[in-house]
Design a protein around this motif. Structure first.
Motif, PDB file in Angstrom:
ATOM      1  N   LEU A 184      27.948  33.609   9.459  1.00 55.46           N
ATOM      2  CA  LEU A 184      27.782  34.450  10.643  1.00 55.46           C
ATOM      3  C   LEU A 184      27.545  35.902  10.246  1.00 55.46           C
ATOM      4  CD1 LEU A 184      30.497  33.175  13.161  1.00 55.46           C
ATOM      5  CD2 LEU A 184      28.045  33.303  13.577  1.00 55.46           C
ATOM      6  N   ASN A 185      28.260  36.355   9.222  1.00 62.15           N
ATOM      7  CA  ASN A 185      28.123  37.740   8.790  1.00 62.15           C
ATOM      8  C   ASN A 185      26.710  38.023   8.283  1.00 62.15           C
ATOM      9  OD1 ASN A 185      29.515  40.311   8.358  1.00 62.15           O
ATOM     10  ND2 ASN A 185      29.118  39.948   6.196  1.00 62.15           N
ATOM     11  N   LYS A 186      26.174  37.105   7.471  1.00 58.10           N
ATOM     12  CA  LYS A 186      24.813  37.277   6.956  1.00 58.10           C
ATOM     13  C   LYS A 186      23.790  37.237   8.083  1.00 58.10           C
ATOM     14  CE  LYS A 186      25.715  35.396   2.355  1.00 58.10           C
ATOM     15  NZ  LYS A 186      25.382  34.337   1.376  1.00 58.10           N
ATOM     16  N   TYR A 187      24.015  36.376   9.035  1.00 61.06           N
ATOM     17  CA  TYR A 187      23.102  36.237  10.173  1.00 61.06           C
ATOM     18  C   TYR A 187      23.079  37.509  11.014  1.00 61.06           C
ATOM     19  CZ  TYR A 187      21.219  34.155  14.534  1.00 61.06           C
ATOM     20  OH  TYR A 187      20.486  33.876  15.656  1.00 61.06           O
ATOM     21  N   LEU A 188      24.259  38.021  11.362  1.00 59.80           N
ATOM     22  CA  LEU A 188      24.344  39.170  12.256  1.00 59.80           C
ATOM     23  C   LEU A 188      23.943  40.477  11.577  1.00 59.80           C
ATOM     24  CD1 LEU A 188      27.610  38.269  14.180  1.00 59.80           C
ATOM     25  CD2 LEU A 188      25.269  38.200  15.044  1.00 59.80           C
ATOM     26  N   GLU A 189      24.119  40.563  10.262  1.00 59.63           N
ATOM     27  CA  GLU A 189      23.711  41.773   9.546  1.00 59.63           C
ATOM     28  C   GLU A 189      22.205  41.997   9.653  1.00 59.63           C
ATOM     29  OE1 GLU A 189      25.165  41.575   5.555  1.00 59.63           O
ATOM     30  OE2 GLU A 189      26.960  42.749   6.066  1.00 59.63           O
ATOM     31  N   TYR A 190      21.464  40.939   9.870  1.00 62.51           N
ATOM     32  CA  TYR A 190      20.019  41.071  10.056  1.00 62.51           C
ATOM     33  C   TYR A 190      19.707  41.923  11.284  1.00 62.51           C
ATOM     34  CZ  TYR A 190      15.160  39.708  10.914  1.00 62.51           C
ATOM     35  OH  TYR A 190      13.808  39.731  11.140  1.00 62.51           O
TER      36      TYR A 190
ATOM     37  N   THR B 187      16.570  35.850  20.029  1.00 60.74           N
ATOM     38  CA  THR B 187      15.885  36.722  20.986  1.00 60.74           C
ATOM     39  C   THR B 187      16.881  37.602  21.729  1.00 60.74           C
ATOM     40  OG1 THR B 187      14.152  35.055  21.294  1.00 60.74           O
ATOM     41  CG2 THR B 187      14.316  36.781  22.952  1.00 60.74           C
ATOM     42  N   THR B 188      17.995  37.015  22.148  1.00 59.42           N
ATOM     43  CA  THR B 188      19.011  37.765  22.897  1.00 59.42           C
ATOM     44  C   THR B 188      19.696  38.799  22.023  1.00 59.42           C
ATOM     45  OG1 THR B 188      19.416  35.865  24.352  1.00 59.42           O
ATOM     46  CG2 THR B 188      21.107  37.582  24.287  1.00 59.42           C
ATOM     47  N   ILE B 189      20.076  38.424  20.809  1.00 63.62           N
ATOM     48  CA  ILE B 189      20.764  39.372  19.926  1.00 63.62           C
ATOM     49  C   ILE B 189      19.826  40.511  19.540  1.00 63.62           C
ATOM     50  CG2 ILE B 189      22.034  39.653  17.764  1.00 63.62           C
ATOM     51  CD1 ILE B 189      22.758  36.699  17.938  1.00 63.62           C
ATOM     52  N   ALA B 190      18.560  40.205  19.366  1.00 60.88           N
ATOM     53  CA  ALA B 190      17.580  41.256  19.069  1.00 60.88           C
ATOM     54  C   ALA B 190      17.459  42.214  20.255  1.00 60.88           C
ATOM     55  CB  ALA B 190      16.222  40.637  18.749  1.00 60.88           C
ATOM     56  N   HIS B 191      17.554  41.663  21.470  1.00 59.26           N
ATOM     57  CA  HIS B 191      17.486  42.485  22.686  1.00 59.26           C
ATOM     58  C   HIS B 191      18.701  43.402  22.778  1.00 59.26           C
ATOM     59  CE1 HIS B 191      15.861  43.504  26.578  1.00 59.26           C
ATOM     60  NE2 HIS B 191      16.968  43.154  27.199  1.00 59.26           N
ATOM     61  N   ILE B 192      19.873  42.859  22.454  1.00 56.59           N
ATOM     62  CA  ILE B 192      21.095  43.668  22.444  1.00 56.59           C
ATOM     63  C   ILE B 192      20.971  44.774  21.399  1.00 56.59           C
ATOM     64  CG2 ILE B 192      23.570  43.669  21.957  1.00 56.59           C
ATOM     65  CD1 ILE B 192      23.652  40.767  22.961  1.00 56.59           C
ATOM     66  N   SER B 193      20.471  44.411  20.226  1.00 61.36           N
ATOM     67  CA  SER B 193      20.290  45.380  19.140  1.00 61.36           C
ATOM     68  C   SER B 193      19.352  46.505  19.561  1.00 61.36           C
ATOM     69  CB  SER B 193      19.734  44.677  17.899  1.00 61.36           C
ATOM     70  OG  SER B 193      19.490  45.591  16.869  1.00 61.36           O
ATOM     71  N   GLN B 194      18.313  46.153  20.287  1.00 64.87           N
ATOM     72  CA  GLN B 194      17.367  47.157  20.774  1.00 64.87           C
ATOM     73  C   GLN B 194      18.065  48.160  21.692  1.00 64.87           C
ATOM     74  OE1 GLN B 194      14.068  45.498  22.952  1.00 64.87           O
ATOM     75  NE2 GLN B 194      13.009  47.458  23.146  1.00 64.87           N
ATOM     76  N   MET B 195      18.945  47.653  22.567  1.00 63.35           N
ATOM     77  CA  MET B 195      19.678  48.543  23.462  1.00 63.35           C
ATOM     78  C   MET B 195      20.651  49.429  22.684  1.00 63.35           C
ATOM     79  SD  MET B 195      22.593  49.430  25.216  1.00 63.35           S
ATOM     80  CE  MET B 195      23.736  48.061  25.113  1.00 63.35           C
ATOM     81  N   ILE B 196      21.353  48.854  21.721  1.00 64.65           N
ATOM     82  CA  ILE B 196      22.321  49.611  20.922  1.00 64.65           C
ATOM     83  C   ILE B 196      21.645  50.779  20.215  1.00 64.65           C
ATOM     84  CG2 ILE B 196      23.851  49.508  18.910  1.00 64.65           C
ATOM     85  CD1 ILE B 196      25.080  48.211  21.333  1.00 64.65           C
ATOM     86  N   LYS B 197      20.431  50.578  19.772  1.00 63.97           N
ATOM     87  CA  LYS B 197      19.706  51.631  19.052  1.00 63.97           C
ATOM     88  C   LYS B 197      19.334  52.814  19.940  1.00 63.97           C
ATOM     89  CE  LYS B 197      17.778  48.548  15.536  1.00 63.97           C
ATOM     90  NZ  LYS B 197      16.566  47.861  15.034  1.00 63.97           N
TER      91      LYS B 197
END
Length: 206
Positions: free
Chosen positions: A109-115, A72-82
Motif C-alpha cells: 500500500l505504501n509503494k502504491y500510494l507514494e506514486y 482515477t479517484t486517488i489521482a483526482h484527490i491528489s490533484q485537489m491536494i496540490k
C-alpha cells in the motif's frame, strides 16, 4: 420608485450570495454514519481516525489491484491536494482503506500510494476489522468471483514482488468520505466532483 426597485433588487442579490456562501460553508452532518476505528497502516504503525481530530479527513475504500476507479479517484484527490497551500495541506489527511486483505499489505500500500502523494496513508487489517469499518461508513463492496487481475488491464502497476501474484476483482463504493475535525461525516465527493468545489468544501471545515 425606480431607485427603490433597484435597491431592493440589489439587496435581494446580496442576500442570495450570502445565503449561498453560508450553505457552501456548512456541509451537513450525516448522522448514523461513521465512527472511530483502528487499523494497521502503510507507515508501519496502527492508525486511528481519532488521531486526526485536528484535520479534515478524506476517506476512500478501494484496493491496489483495482483497474480503474481507484487509481482515477486517488489521482483526482491528489490533484485537489496540490491546489492547497502548504498550511492548508497540513490540515488535510487522506486515508485509503484496502478491502483486499488477501493481497494488499502495508508495504505494498505504501509503494502504491507514494506514486500519488507520500502523505497519503493506506490502511489494511484482518477481514473482520475491515468489514466493521465498511459497515460503519455504509461502504459496500463484494468480491467478483475468483478471477485474477493481470497487470495488462491495470492503469497503475507497482514494481515489487507482489507483481508475481494476482489479486481478485472487487465491486466497491466510489465515494470519497469527508470527515471533519470532530470525526463526523460531512458529505461525499466522487471522481467527477470539480476540484475547485472539493477544495472549497474541504477548507470550509477547517
Amino acid at each position: 420608485m425606480k431607485n427603490r426597485t433597484l435597491i431592493s433588487a440589489s439587496l435581494l442579490c446580496l442576500t442570495m450570495i450570502l445565503l449561498s456562501n453560508t450553505a457552501m460553508a456548512k456541509m451537513p452532518i450525516l448522522k448514523g454514519m461513521g465512527g472511530d476505528f483502528t487499523l494497521q497502516s502503510s507507515k508501519g504503525y496502527e492508525v486511528s481516525l481519532s488521531d486526526y481530530q485536528d484535520k479534515v479527513v478524506m476517506l476512500f475504500f478501494g484496493y491496489t489491484n483495482c483497474p480503474d476507479i481507484c487509481p482515477t479517484t486517488i489521482a483526482h484527490i491528489s490533484q485537489m491536494i496540490k491546489t492547497l497551500t502548504p498550511e492548508q495541506r497540513k490540515r488535510v489527511q487522506v486515508l485509503f482503506i484496502s478491502i483486499d486483505t488477501d493481497y494488499d499489505t502495508p508495504e505494498h500500500l505504501n509503494k502504491y500510494l507514494e506514486y500519488f502523494d507520500p502523505s497519503f496513508i493506506g490502511l489494511v487489517d484482518e477481514r473482520e476489522k475491515i468489514d466493521h469499518v465498511a459497515k460503519l461508513y455504509h461502504a459496500e463492496y463484494s468480491k467478483l468471483a475468483n478471477e485474477k487481475v493481470t497487470t495488462e488491464f491495470k492503469k497503475l502497476s507497482v514494481d515489487d514482488e507482489q507483481q508475481e501474484e494476482k489479486g481478485c476483482l472487487y465491486s466497491h463504493s466510489a465515494k470519497i468520505f469527508i470527515i471533519d475535525t470532530q470525526s463526523r461525516v460531512r458529505g461525499f465527493f466522487y471522481v467527477g466532483t470539480p476540484v475547485n468545489d472539493m477544495k472549497e468544501q474541504v477548507t470550509s471545515l477547517f
